[in-house]
Design an enzyme around this catalytic site. Structure first.
Site, PDB file in Angstrom:
ATOM      1  N   TYR A  23      34.579  35.727  39.215  1.00  0.00           N
ATOM      2  CA  TYR A  23      34.928  36.880  38.336  1.00  0.00           C
ATOM      3  C   TYR A  23      35.055  36.225  36.812  1.00  0.00           C
ATOM      4  O   TYR A  23      34.627  36.777  35.836  1.00  0.00           O
ATOM      5  CB  TYR A  23      36.254  37.538  38.873  1.00  0.00           C
TER       6      TYR A  23
ATOM      7  N   SER B 176      37.024  41.412  30.426  1.00  0.00           N
ATOM      8  CA  SER B 176      38.352  41.043  31.002  1.00  0.00           C
ATOM      9  C   SER B 176      39.234  40.034  30.266  1.00  0.00           C
ATOM     10  O   SER B 176      38.663  39.132  29.579  1.00  0.00           O
ATOM     11  CB  SER B 176      38.471  40.750  32.513  1.00  0.00           C
TER      12      SER B 176
END
Length: 257
Positions: free
Chosen positions: A154, A141
């Protein structure tokens, strides 16, 4: 037909980016092994592929469980003899700063997002090594490159996946196996839409706020990431090794005035 006669395995392909990638891969000539923990979503993806004239097989497996992943890979090899492309797409989000995150929630995100990449790679790689070819795509990401509030677990996992990708490439380059990472920005998947609806009093206001992060002024769609995955899966990216590919609307390298 950029993936003509390729055998591809996509984890988390029952919805969102995984489903869009599975549909696109099949359209480009691949046989798609659709993996998901949720049978309903996985079978729906397979049905869409079949209705469009493509080839697909659903295999239900938990990407965090060694026996489950090994059984999935064994079934795929028995059915098709090889796996040309592995797309480690399955993952979950995590909300909260460090002091807000409960240990069990931290462990869940770490387990799914890191162990869920490690295990499919572990069991697919020996087959790719035997054939001395293959492409592995890991879902990182853009958060691996920037700071974003209340995303501790995350961001930790996505940074780990990016580092893992680079390390894997060194190990497996001698076997002509390419390992690259996708770094999306905010993508309007069903998961994100549900999060916005349940976490904000005004979901539309939240969407507008998210759009301002990105130079594009808009959120990405699953199809945007699927097209990038197709590029990494295909021979068009034959000279990309250990590389991060950004599909983030300008989040990492730009800033609105």
């Amino acid at each position: 037909m950029r993936l003509h006669d390729k055998i591809t395995l996509i984890t988390g392909a029952g919805s969102g980016i995984g489903r869009s990638s599975a549909l696109l891969f099949a359209k480009e000539g691949a046989t798609v092994i659709v993996n998901d923990l949720v049978e309903k979503g996985g079978l729906e993806t397979v049905e869409e592929i079949h209705q469009a004239g493509g080839k697909a097989l659903f295999i239900q497996a938990d990407t965090t469980d060694p026996e489950s992943v090994k059984a999935m890979v064994d079934q795929a090899i028995e059915a098709y003899g090889r796996i040309d492309v592995l797309f480690n797409n399955a993952g979950v989000s995590g909300i909260g700063a460090i002091h807000e995150v409960e240990p069990e929630d931290w462990d869940r995100v770490i387990r799914i997002n890191i162990r869920g990449v490690f295990l499919p790679c572990k069991y697919v790689l020996p087959h790719m090594m035997d054939r001395r070819e293959g492409s592995i795509i890991n879902m990182s990401s853009c958060i691996a490159e920037i700071g974003l509030g209340r995303r501790a677990s995350y961001s930790a996992t996505k940074g780990a996946v990016l580092s893992l990708t680079k390390s894997m490439q060194v190990d497996y380059a001698p076997y002509q196996i390419r390992v690259n990472a996708l770094l999306p920005g905010t993508i309007l998947t069903p998961f994100v839409e549900n999060y916005l609806r349940t976490s904000y009093d005004d979901p539309e206001e939240a969407i507008q706020s998210l759009k301002k992060r990105q130079l594009s002024g808009d959120l990405g769609r699953p199809e945007d990431v699927a097209k990038a995955a197709l590029f990494l899966a295909s021979d068009d990216s034959r000279f990309m090794m250990g590389s991060p590919l950004y599909i983030d609307g300008g989040v990492v390298f730009g800033k609105n005035a």
